[in-house]
Design a protein around this motif. Sequence first.
Motif, PDB file in Angstrom:
ATOM      1  N   ALA A   5      -2.593 -12.768 177.563  1.00 14.31           N
ATOM      2  CA  ALA A   5      -3.106 -12.855 176.196  1.00 14.31           C
ATOM      3  C   ALA A   5      -3.654 -11.530 175.683  1.00 14.31           C
ATOM      4  CB  ALA A   5      -4.201 -13.931 176.114  1.00 14.31           C
ATOM      5  N   PHE A   6      -3.916 -10.562 176.579  1.00 16.88           N
ATOM      6  CA  PHE A   6      -4.436  -9.270 176.136  1.00 16.88           C
ATOM      7  C   PHE A   6      -3.386  -8.456 175.394  1.00 16.88           C
ATOM      8  CE2 PHE A   6      -2.449  -8.412 180.190  1.00 16.88           C
ATOM      9  CZ  PHE A   6      -1.845  -7.183 180.009  1.00 16.88           C
ATOM     10  N   GLU A   7      -2.101  -8.809 175.546  1.00 21.15           N
ATOM     11  CA  GLU A   7      -1.037  -8.061 174.884  1.00 21.15           C
ATOM     12  C   GLU A   7      -1.042  -8.321 173.373  1.00 21.15           C
ATOM     13  OE1 GLU A   7       2.487  -9.198 176.940  1.00 21.15           O
ATOM     14  OE2 GLU A   7       1.956  -8.114 178.782  1.00 21.15           O
ATOM     15  N   LYS A   8      -0.451  -7.397 172.625  1.00 20.31           N
ATOM     16  CA  LYS A   8      -0.528  -7.471 171.166  1.00 20.31           C
ATOM     17  C   LYS A   8       0.075  -8.745 170.605  1.00 20.31           C
ATOM     18  CE  LYS A   8      -0.696  -2.482 170.358  1.00 20.31           C
ATOM     19  NZ  LYS A   8      -0.043  -1.301 169.717  1.00 20.31           N
ATOM     20  N   ASP A   9       1.139  -9.247 171.251  1.00 22.41           N
ATOM     21  CA  ASP A   9       1.778 -10.463 170.751  1.00 22.41           C
ATOM     22  C   ASP A   9       1.198 -11.717 171.384  1.00 22.41           C
ATOM     23  OD1 ASP A   9       2.700 -10.188 173.301  1.00 22.41           O
ATOM     24  OD2 ASP A   9       4.808 -10.581 172.828  1.00 22.41           O
ATOM     25  N   GLY A  10       0.044 -11.558 172.038  1.00 22.35           N
ATOM     26  CA  GLY A  10      -0.574 -12.709 172.695  1.00 22.35           C
ATOM     27  C   GLY A  10       0.107 -13.092 173.994  1.00 22.35           C
ATOM     28  N   GLY A  11       1.015 -12.259 174.452  1.00 25.14           N
ATOM     29  CA  GLY A  11       1.673 -12.508 175.728  1.00 25.14           C
ATOM     30  C   GLY A  11       2.949 -13.312 175.629  1.00 25.14           C
ATOM     31  N   GLU A  12       3.426 -13.572 174.416  1.00 28.70           N
ATOM     32  CA  GLU A  12       4.617 -14.408 174.244  1.00 28.70           C
ATOM     33  C   GLU A  12       5.844 -13.794 174.924  1.00 28.70           C
ATOM     34  OE1 GLU A  12       5.027 -17.413 172.957  1.00 28.70           O
ATOM     35  OE2 GLU A  12       2.853 -17.551 172.727  1.00 28.70           O
ATOM     36  N   SER A  60      -2.924   3.286 185.808  1.00 27.44           N
ATOM     37  CA  SER A  60      -3.322   2.990 184.439  1.00 27.44           C
ATOM     38  C   SER A  60      -3.714   1.520 184.317  1.00 27.44           C
ATOM     39  CB  SER A  60      -2.168   3.316 183.483  1.00 27.44           C
ATOM     40  OG  SER A  60      -2.543   3.072 182.149  1.00 27.44           O
ATOM     41  N   PHE A  61      -4.951   1.261 183.904  1.00 27.05           N
ATOM     42  CA  PHE A  61      -5.451  -0.107 183.796  1.00 27.05           C
ATOM     43  C   PHE A  61      -4.897  -0.808 182.559  1.00 27.05           C
ATOM     44  CE2 PHE A  61      -8.556   1.426 186.789  1.00 27.05           C
ATOM     45  CZ  PHE A  61      -8.858   0.304 187.540  1.00 27.05           C
ATOM     46  N   LYS A  62      -4.605  -2.102 182.711  1.00 31.34           N
ATOM     47  CA  LYS A  62      -4.082  -2.908 181.611  1.00 31.34           C
ATOM     48  C   LYS A  62      -5.096  -3.957 181.166  1.00 31.34           C
ATOM     49  CE  LYS A  62       0.347  -3.674 181.605  1.00 31.34           C
ATOM     50  NZ  LYS A  62       1.731  -4.100 181.914  1.00 31.34           N
ATOM     51  N   SER A  63      -5.696  -4.673 182.132  1.00 28.58           N
ATOM     52  CA  SER A  63      -6.690  -5.693 181.770  1.00 28.58           C
ATOM     53  C   SER A  63      -7.561  -5.993 182.977  1.00 28.58           C
ATOM     54  CB  SER A  63      -6.007  -6.986 181.298  1.00 28.58           C
ATOM     55  OG  SER A  63      -5.472  -7.700 182.405  1.00 28.58           O
ATOM     56  N   ASP A  80      -8.875 -19.401 182.048  1.00 22.31           N
ATOM     57  CA  ASP A  80      -8.773 -17.999 182.435  1.00 22.31           C
ATOM     58  C   ASP A  80      -8.719 -17.158 181.173  1.00 22.31           C
ATOM     59  OD1 ASP A  80      -5.600 -16.608 182.554  1.00 22.31           O
ATOM     60  OD2 ASP A  80      -5.921 -18.645 181.808  1.00 22.31           O
ATOM     61  N   TYR A  81      -9.006 -15.880 181.311  1.00 19.90           N
ATOM     62  CA  TYR A  81      -8.916 -14.960 180.181  1.00 19.90           C
ATOM     63  C   TYR A  81      -8.761 -13.542 180.722  1.00 19.90           C
ATOM     64  CZ  TYR A  81     -13.886 -14.080 181.154  1.00 19.90           C
ATOM     65  OH  TYR A  81     -15.075 -13.771 181.768  1.00 19.90           O
ATOM     66  N   ALA A  82      -8.239 -12.647 179.879  1.00 21.84           N
ATOM     67  CA  ALA A  82      -8.030 -11.250 180.258  1.00 21.84           C
ATOM     68  C   ALA A  82      -8.647 -10.347 179.202  1.00 21.84           C
ATOM     69  CB  ALA A  82      -6.540 -10.950 180.411  1.00 21.84           C
ATOM     70  N   VAL A  83      -9.529  -9.442 179.635  1.00 19.05           N
ATOM     71  CA  VAL A  83     -10.138  -8.478 178.722  1.00 19.05           C
ATOM     72  C   VAL A  83      -9.188  -7.298 178.582  1.00 19.05           C
ATOM     73  CG1 VAL A  83     -12.111  -6.964 178.308  1.00 19.05           C
ATOM     74  CG2 VAL A  83     -12.447  -9.172 179.457  1.00 19.05           C
ATOM     75  N   PRO A  84      -8.685  -7.010 177.374  1.00 12.14           N
ATOM     76  CA  PRO A  84      -7.799  -5.847 177.206  1.00 12.14           C
ATOM     77  C   PRO A  84      -8.561  -4.559 177.438  1.00 12.14           C
ATOM     78  CG  PRO A  84      -8.394  -6.785 175.076  1.00 12.14           C
ATOM     79  CD  PRO A  84      -8.938  -7.723 176.111  1.00 12.14           C
ATOM     80  N   LEU A  85      -7.925  -3.618 178.124  1.00  8.17           N
ATOM     81  CA  LEU A  85      -8.576  -2.361 178.481  1.00  8.17           C
ATOM     82  C   LEU A  85      -7.775  -1.188 177.944  1.00  8.17           C
ATOM     83  CD1 LEU A  85      -9.394  -3.109 182.225  1.00  8.17           C
ATOM     84  CD2 LEU A  85     -10.937  -3.312 180.274  1.00  8.17           C
ATOM     85  N   PRO A  86      -8.441  -0.074 177.663  1.00  8.87           N
ATOM     86  CA  PRO A  86      -7.690   1.147 177.314  1.00  8.87           C
ATOM     87  C   PRO A  86      -6.903   1.617 178.532  1.00  8.87           C
ATOM     88  CG  PRO A  86     -10.006   1.650 177.695  1.00  8.87           C
ATOM     89  CD  PRO A  86      -9.891   0.159 177.696  1.00  8.87           C
ATOM     90  N   LYS A  87      -5.870   2.372 178.307  1.00  2.18           N
ATOM     91  CA  LYS A  87      -5.038   2.840 179.421  1.00  2.18           C
ATOM     92  C   LYS A  87      -5.745   3.989 180.137  1.00  2.18           C
ATOM     93  CE  LYS A  87      -0.668   1.314 177.458  1.00  2.18           C
ATOM     94  NZ  LYS A  87       0.678   1.701 176.989  1.00  2.18           N
ATOM     95  N   LYS A  88      -6.803   3.627 180.844  1.00  2.41           N
ATOM     96  CA  LYS A  88      -7.598   4.618 181.569  1.00  2.41           C
ATOM     97  C   LYS A  88      -6.817   5.126 182.768  1.00  2.41           C
ATOM     98  CE  LYS A  88     -11.971   5.232 184.025  1.00  2.41           C
ATOM     99  NZ  LYS A  88     -13.245   4.604 184.413  1.00  2.41           N
ATOM    100  N   ILE A  97     -15.808  -8.788 171.709  1.00  2.00           N
ATOM    101  CA  ILE A  97     -14.837  -8.145 172.582  1.00  2.00           C
ATOM    102  C   ILE A  97     -14.877  -6.634 172.366  1.00  2.00           C
ATOM    103  CG2 ILE A  97     -12.948  -8.531 170.936  1.00  2.00           C
ATOM    104  CD1 ILE A  97     -11.095  -8.755 173.401  1.00  2.00           C
ATOM    105  N   ASN A  98     -15.125  -5.922 173.452  1.00  2.79           N
ATOM    106  CA  ASN A  98     -15.093  -4.457 173.488  1.00  2.79           C
ATOM    107  C   ASN A  98     -15.972  -3.818 172.411  1.00  2.79           C
ATOM    108  OD1 ASN A  98     -13.341  -4.565 175.657  1.00  2.79           O
ATOM    109  ND2 ASN A  98     -11.500  -4.372 174.410  1.00  2.79           N
TER     110      ASN A  98
END
Length: 449
Positions: A214-221, A317-320, A335-343, A383-384
């Motif tokens: 779900a952290f992806e821009k399209d909600g993970g579809e 590179s971190f994703k979530s 469950d849930y995923a926190v979106p992260l910057p590409k650190k 969020i963030n």
Amino acid sequence: MVDIPLKWSHVLKRKKVFGDKVYFLCENTQRHLNEKYLLILDLKTKETKEIDLKNTVESPISDFEILDDRILLLYYVQNRPIAQVKEMATGKVYTVEDVFQPGMLVQEVFGDEMTGVFNLMIKFRTKDRSKSFLMSSINKEGVMLRNHLFENESKNRENIDMIISNEGPLKFIAGTVGMTNKVGYNGFYGGYLADGSDPFNNIVEINDLDGFFAFEKDGGEKSRKSWEKSRNPSLKEALAAREIIKNDHGYLLYSDHFLPVGNSHLTKDGVYDHHYYHFNPIKDLNYGRRGTAAPVYEAGSGVWIPTPVTDPDIYFSFKSSHFLQFDNNGDVLWDYAVPLPKKSTFVPLSYGQIFSGNKDHFIYEFEGKLFYSLISEGDFQEINQEVKILNPQKGDKVLSLRNSDLEVKALNNGSFLLTGRQQIRYVNEDGQAVDENNFFFQELQVDDF
């Protein structure tokens, strides 16, 4: 905020919270000096105390644990775990009998106050290359009491990670699983370590989790559809189980989801399961900085050594950050995923810290700033959101300020402890400009976010 002047050549490698005290493992960056000590911060009085770690193994400490007045120290020497117990009051050191084998890796260590023993969760591969886990119990005099072997009898799956909770008389175990053909991660498991139960059979697939992508821009579809169409669905990125938190709903499993990039030259142990990034014993804040140095394991000497980084494209590179809520029966609630910057980092440790009770409070650092998320039963309320870092206690006389090496640790009282380095230039009482380098400690209350 508390400022503590320390030698600038020392780094805070690890920190752990026990009651109202925080323990910091400090080591000199000049490793041949073998200077290391334990710094204890009392959260109530704000007083500090130092415990020297002399007469211990002359190798970098990979981890430690506190139990009453004893500290358990862990090292890797010639690719073999070594454990020592030190009495903080007397300085007496007990070395655990050399029972661990080369190639074993200590995944987790915790002290059990109910039984008065240290427990080590160790992972290793057997001769047939199957993954196994061993829980070793050591008393406060360094005597090995027992070993408990965990093995997954499933023909199609392999346990990648195993984390054990230290809450209550029954231990809750959870982690990640993958296919035995080492294609990739494809699920989680969780349940109690008790007679008649098998947590390894209690598996939830990634495609059955609504929040995983779900952290992806399209909600993970797109990712979900691709997963469902695949003949052998698996996650090619790394999914590292980090921690189990006992909360009001049951047990919350925290895992980091990240992408190893440009690491084809590294030896892989199964599904991106290599201690170069997952169980790196150095855990040094000087490492993981692009363009400085990365740790390399030297098989001959059995130690980790810093070497110059020649390829800036080797990083992770971190994703979530993913969270899976089990109830007290081991069933999944949400469950849930926190979106992260590409650190980007050479050595990805746990990305953030979480305090979990009725709601989940997650905080992480990125480029010298703090970000906070508030989650209620799997739904984001915030969020963030950026969290302000307080200025040092120098009034309005600060000329310049630079924060670096920020780290956050969840405390037991519903707050977070922020630590870091500050380079300060300020005007003193004599009107002169003064430069000062400090470690600082700041408690962040979740009610203030």
